[in-house]
Design a protein around this motif. Structure first.
Motif, mmCIF file in Angstrom:
data_model
loop_
_atom_site.group_PDB
_atom_site.id
_atom_site.type_symbol
_atom_site.label_atom_id
_atom_site.label_comp_id
_atom_site.label_asym_id
_atom_site.label_seq_id
_atom_site.Cartn_x
_atom_site.Cartn_y
_atom_site.Cartn_z
ATOM 1 N N ALA A 128 -4.406 2.190 39.008
ATOM 2 C CA ALA A 128 -3.853 1.972 40.069
ATOM 3 C C ALA A 128 -4.685 2.302 41.368
ATOM 4 O O ALA A 128 -4.712 1.762 42.449
ATOM 5 C CB ALA A 128 -2.386 2.246 40.370
ATOM 6 N N VAL A 169 -7.393 0.063 46.398
ATOM 7 C CA VAL A 169 -6.043 0.251 45.922
ATOM 8 C C VAL A 169 -5.224 -1.338 46.194
ATOM 9 O O VAL A 169 -4.633 -1.725 45.380
ATOM 10 C CB VAL A 169 -5.043 1.233 46.383
ATOM 11 C CG1 VAL A 169 -3.459 1.176 45.970
ATOM 12 C CG2 VAL A 169 -5.500 2.717 46.273
ATOM 13 N N ASP A 170 -5.449 -1.752 47.423
ATOM 14 C CA ASP A 170 -4.531 -3.049 47.672
ATOM 15 C C ASP A 170 -5.198 -3.959 47.116
ATOM 16 O O ASP A 170 -4.486 -5.167 46.541
ATOM 17 C CB ASP A 170 -4.440 -3.043 49.210
ATOM 18 C CG ASP A 170 -5.619 -2.793 50.088
ATOM 19 O OD1 ASP A 170 -6.137 -1.559 50.116
ATOM 20 O OD2 ASP A 170 -6.242 -3.797 50.625
ATOM 21 N N ALA A 205 -3.688 -4.489 43.641
ATOM 22 C CA ALA A 205 -2.443 -4.994 43.395
ATOM 23 C C ALA A 205 -2.609 -6.710 43.571
ATOM 24 O O ALA A 205 -1.754 -7.339 43.033
ATOM 25 C CB ALA A 205 -1.436 -4.470 44.623
ATOM 26 N N ARG A 206 -3.560 -6.932 44.579
ATOM 27 C CA ARG A 206 -3.677 -8.315 44.827
ATOM 28 C C ARG A 206 -4.092 -9.241 43.549
ATOM 29 O O ARG A 206 -4.161 -10.334 43.544
ATOM 30 C CB ARG A 206 -4.425 -8.746 46.008
ATOM 31 C CG ARG A 206 -3.529 -8.276 47.402
ATOM 32 C CD ARG A 206 -4.212 -8.738 48.669
ATOM 33 N NE ARG A 206 -5.687 -8.240 49.273
ATOM 34 C CZ ARG A 206 -5.684 -6.999 49.617
ATOM 35 N NH1 ARG A 206 -4.884 -6.375 49.982
ATOM 36 N NH2 ARG A 206 -7.033 -6.876 50.072
ATOM 37 N N PHE A 230 0.141 -4.108 38.636
ATOM 38 C CA PHE A 230 1.591 -3.602 39.237
ATOM 39 C C PHE A 230 1.767 -2.133 38.432
ATOM 40 O O PHE A 230 1.604 -2.024 37.292
ATOM 41 C CB PHE A 230 2.666 -4.246 39.342
ATOM 42 C CG PHE A 230 3.765 -3.936 39.970
ATOM 43 C CD1 PHE A 230 4.194 -3.818 41.218
ATOM 44 C CD2 PHE A 230 4.748 -3.393 39.085
ATOM 45 C CE1 PHE A 230 5.290 -3.567 41.537
ATOM 46 C CE2 PHE A 230 5.953 -2.662 39.501
ATOM 47 C CZ PHE A 230 5.909 -2.679 40.998
ATOM 48 N N LEU A 231 1.953 -1.107 39.506
ATOM 49 C CA LEU A 231 2.485 0.037 39.011
ATOM 50 C C LEU A 231 3.904 0.579 39.516
ATOM 51 O O LEU A 231 3.966 0.630 40.626
ATOM 52 C CB LEU A 231 1.287 1.361 39.280
ATOM 53 C CG LEU A 231 1.689 2.752 38.989
ATOM 54 C CD1 LEU A 231 1.732 2.786 37.320
ATOM 55 C CD2 LEU A 231 0.663 3.692 39.748
ATOM 56 N N ILE A 289 0.341 -9.942 48.629
ATOM 57 C CA ILE A 289 0.050 -10.580 47.528
ATOM 58 C C ILE A 289 -0.198 -12.024 47.475
ATOM 59 O O ILE A 289 -1.378 -12.440 46.799
ATOM 60 C CB ILE A 289 1.061 -10.142 46.419
ATOM 61 C CG1 ILE A 289 1.415 -8.595 46.298
ATOM 62 C CG2 ILE A 289 0.757 -10.804 44.846
ATOM 63 C CD1 ILE A 289 0.598 -7.740 45.343
#
Lengths: 256, 394
Positions: A54, A78-79, A82-83, A87-88, A112
């Motif tokens: 992550a 990090v972001d 996610a995008r 997912f954590l 997202i």
């Protein structure tokens, strides 16, 4: 189609005595539609694997690679990760005082998807998801994780999983600290997520209990920062009967 | 100074007047307040050189304000003579030189008078816009809320000025008064405000201090109770930028039984030399049995080079109370909060913005003046845009 590929991953953390290696060469491939369980004793590096993938700043990747559909995950912020579809679900979700669950979910969904969700369907989606997880509708007005019970925190993580709909979900001890009813609710949420054939799950757990409700395709035994054994669901049954002792002893004698 | 012959056992006897270690006796005589050197306890945090002489001899005869007054229906808000009977009725006695000088220099009193039993949701607004800071000026404001009244008074400052003032707040028995002091000064204003509230029996005062602008802003706010059952809530929100000095000194004097005080001040600092000071003093007198007090100060340091001083003090002369406590915390952005938000796809700037808004949101909601909420949220946003959302190290 999505594949998370972890190759020979080495990760260390800074300690008072200098860098300490936690992951010592982890290789794992999660293809879409697959659920992988990672099991292991405390301190074996399971959570480090989750946080490293992550992108938590505490962990330094010293060698190896992580790719999602061929894209270099380690080069992403990090972001961005996610995008990209990771997912954590965290073991210890963080409080964000003054930011409501509803504002948080909408902001995350917008980030997202790259656009704000349609208001009418979004409100329905949020309410439906909260309801299925047995969370009161007023839950959305509370500050993120502030004053949540342990079970509420975990159910809130699963609500995010369902609403943000990533490609690959890493669940870090989502089952710990849950009573049997809460565990079933959480497992149902994960199973709804994997109904879509193209989802991958990396389920990190200390106990075999959750595997009665979430059926893994593969089980990996994690000891001392490495995968010590791999197999099918039957390996989980064996662990339930025998525990981790055998692996811990083997790792110790290997280290001598 | 007077010398009183006191028997040696006096300290063991319950007397009506006990001087607090936190607050020495005041005086109306400017001569009783020597020019401070900066070493005095009450001045040690304040950059005296930047006060433009307010603490020395500079005349306080300017008057360059544009004033816009919008009273709620039934409320009178007007200038009255300096010898008006309500002047001094709050019990305000200057305890520093600037307050004493402002008292001596004021040639009029601005009086906001809420008649007894008037209950209104309409907000009385006094907007002062300073037009220059070359000449210093003094002011005296009295806000009186009559018995059983309910009202809100907002005092807003804009523009620039060098301004010293005394403010008296009189809350009648069972009255419910909200006073909001909103400082939205230009960067070069100097403002020294001494405020004293007297809270009546079973009355409620909500005092809100919001400080965004100004070069040096120093608010000294004290409260005491005229009877039992009174309740004071003090809320503060401040945002100090590069080079700004924002100081809030609070003192709640529990002079009556079964009274309550609840203080929450929250601030953010950004930029080189941003300095905030929060002093939260509470005195629980022997007579003040059954009281309840809690004070809290939180500071969020957004960049390097800032300083937040936070000093809570609690002086307790009776143990027969419901509760007393305080908390103070100063911290940076929480990396774990940022990680959590970013792990949900939220970009770093947006994550920081969420954390800061979250930090202030609870407080803004507590103010309970809907007209102000949106404005405060957008002012916080403007402040954030200056620094937090650009060029910060990850």
């Amino acid at each position: 189609m999505s594949t998370l590929e972890i190759k020979d991953l080495h990760v260390s953390v800074d300690t008072e005595d200098g860098a300490k290696e936690i992951l010592k060469g982890v290789t794992l491939t999660i293809k879409d539609g697959e659920t992988h369980a990672i099991m292991g004793p405390n301190g074996s590096g399971k959570s480090t694997l989750a946080y490293s993938v992550a992108g938590h700043p505490k962990y330094t990747v010293t060698s190896g690679s992580v790719t999602l559909d061929g894209e270099d995950v380690l080069a992403m912020t990090v972001d961005e990760r996610a995008r990209a579809g990771l997912f954590l679900a965290m073991q210890y979700p963080v409080e964000v005082p003054g930011v409501s669950v509803s504002n948080f979910l909408r902001t995350a969904k917008t980030a997202i998807d790259g656009e704000a969700p349609k208001l009418r369907t979004w409100v329905k989606d949020v309410n439906g998801t909260l309801e299925r997880l047995n969370l009161d509708p007023t839950f959305a007005q509370r500050s993120v994780n502030e004053g949540f019970s342990g079970g509420e925190k975990k159910r809130h993580e699963i609500a995010q999983l369902e609403l943000l709909d990533p490609k690959v979900a890493i669940l870090d001890e989502t089952d710990s600290g849950l009573d049997i009813d809460a565990l079933k609710i959480v497992a149902e949420g994960v199973n709804r997520f994997t109904e879509d054939a193209d989802k991958g799950v990396l389920l990190i757990t200390h106990y075999t209990r959750i595997l009665r409700y979430i059926k893994p395709d593969f089980v990996h035994v994690f000891v001392d920062g490495k995968v010590a054994e791999e197999g099918g669901p039957e390996l989980a049954d064996q662990l339930e009967a025998e525990g981790y002792d055998k692996y811990i002893q083997a790792a110790k004698s290997a280290a001598v | 100074m007077t010398v009183v012959d006191t028997p040696a056992v006096a300290g063991a006897v319950e007397t009506t007047k006990i001087s607090s270690h936190l607050h020495p006796e005041g005086s109306f005589d400017v001569a009783d307040h020597p020019v401070p050197t900066g070493r005095e306890e009450i001045w040690r945090f304040t950059p005296l050189k930047r006060l433009r002489g307010l603490h020395q001899e500079v005349p306080l005869d300017g008057g360059s304000f544009k004033v816009d007054v919008q009273p709620a229906a039934g409320v009178t808000a007007e200038s009255v003579a300096a010898d008006h009977e309500l002047r001094g009725a709050s019990g305000l006695v200057p305890h520093d030189r600037i307050s004493a000088r402002a008292w001596a220099a004021s040639d009029a009193v601005f009086l906001v008078d809420v008649p007894a039993e008037l209950a209104t949701d309409e907000v009385t607004t006094i907007a002062l816009s300073g037009t220059g800071n070359e000449v210093a000026s003094a002011g005296h404001l009295v806000i009186r809320a009559g018995n059983f009244s309910r009202s809100t008074v907002v005092v807003r400052f804009e523009g620039t000025a060098t301004f010293a003032e005394n403010v008296e707040i009189l809350v009648g028995d069972s009255a419910d008064l909200t006073v909001v002091y909103l400082q939205d000064w230009a960067d070069d204003a100097v403002h020294h405000s001494t405020q004293h509230a007297k809270v009546g029996r079973d009355a409620t005062l909500k005092h809100v201090a919001i400080s965004f602008g100004g070069d040096v802003v120093r608010n000294d706010t004290t409260a005491e109770y005229a009877g039992p059952g009174g309740s004071v809530e003090m809320l503060g929100l401040y945002f100090a930028d590069e080079g700004q000095h924002i100081e809030h000194r609070l003192f709640v004097d529990h002079t009556a039984p079964n009274t309550k005080s609840h203080v929450t001040y929250k601030g953010a600092l950004q930029g080189e030399g941003a300095h905030t000071v929060w002093i939260g003093n509470v005195l629980i007198r022997k007579v003040a049995e059954g009281i309840e007090t809690y004070e809290e100060n939180r500071n969020l340091v957004l960049t390097d080079g800032c300083q937040a001083d936070s000093v809570p003090n609690l002086e307790i002369e009776t143990g027969e109370i419901e509760g007393a406590g305080h908390a103070s915390a100063t911290g940076r952005f929480d990396d774990e909060q940022l990680f959590y938000l970013r792990s949900r796809g939220i970009e770093e700037d947006e994550a920081r913005r969420l954390v800061v808004h979250g930090f202030f949101n609870d407080l803004i909601r507590k103010i309970g003046v809907p007209e102000l909420e949106d404005k405060l949220t957008s002012t916080v946003e403007t402040e954030l845009a200056k620094n937090v959302l650009k060029g910060l190290p990850a």
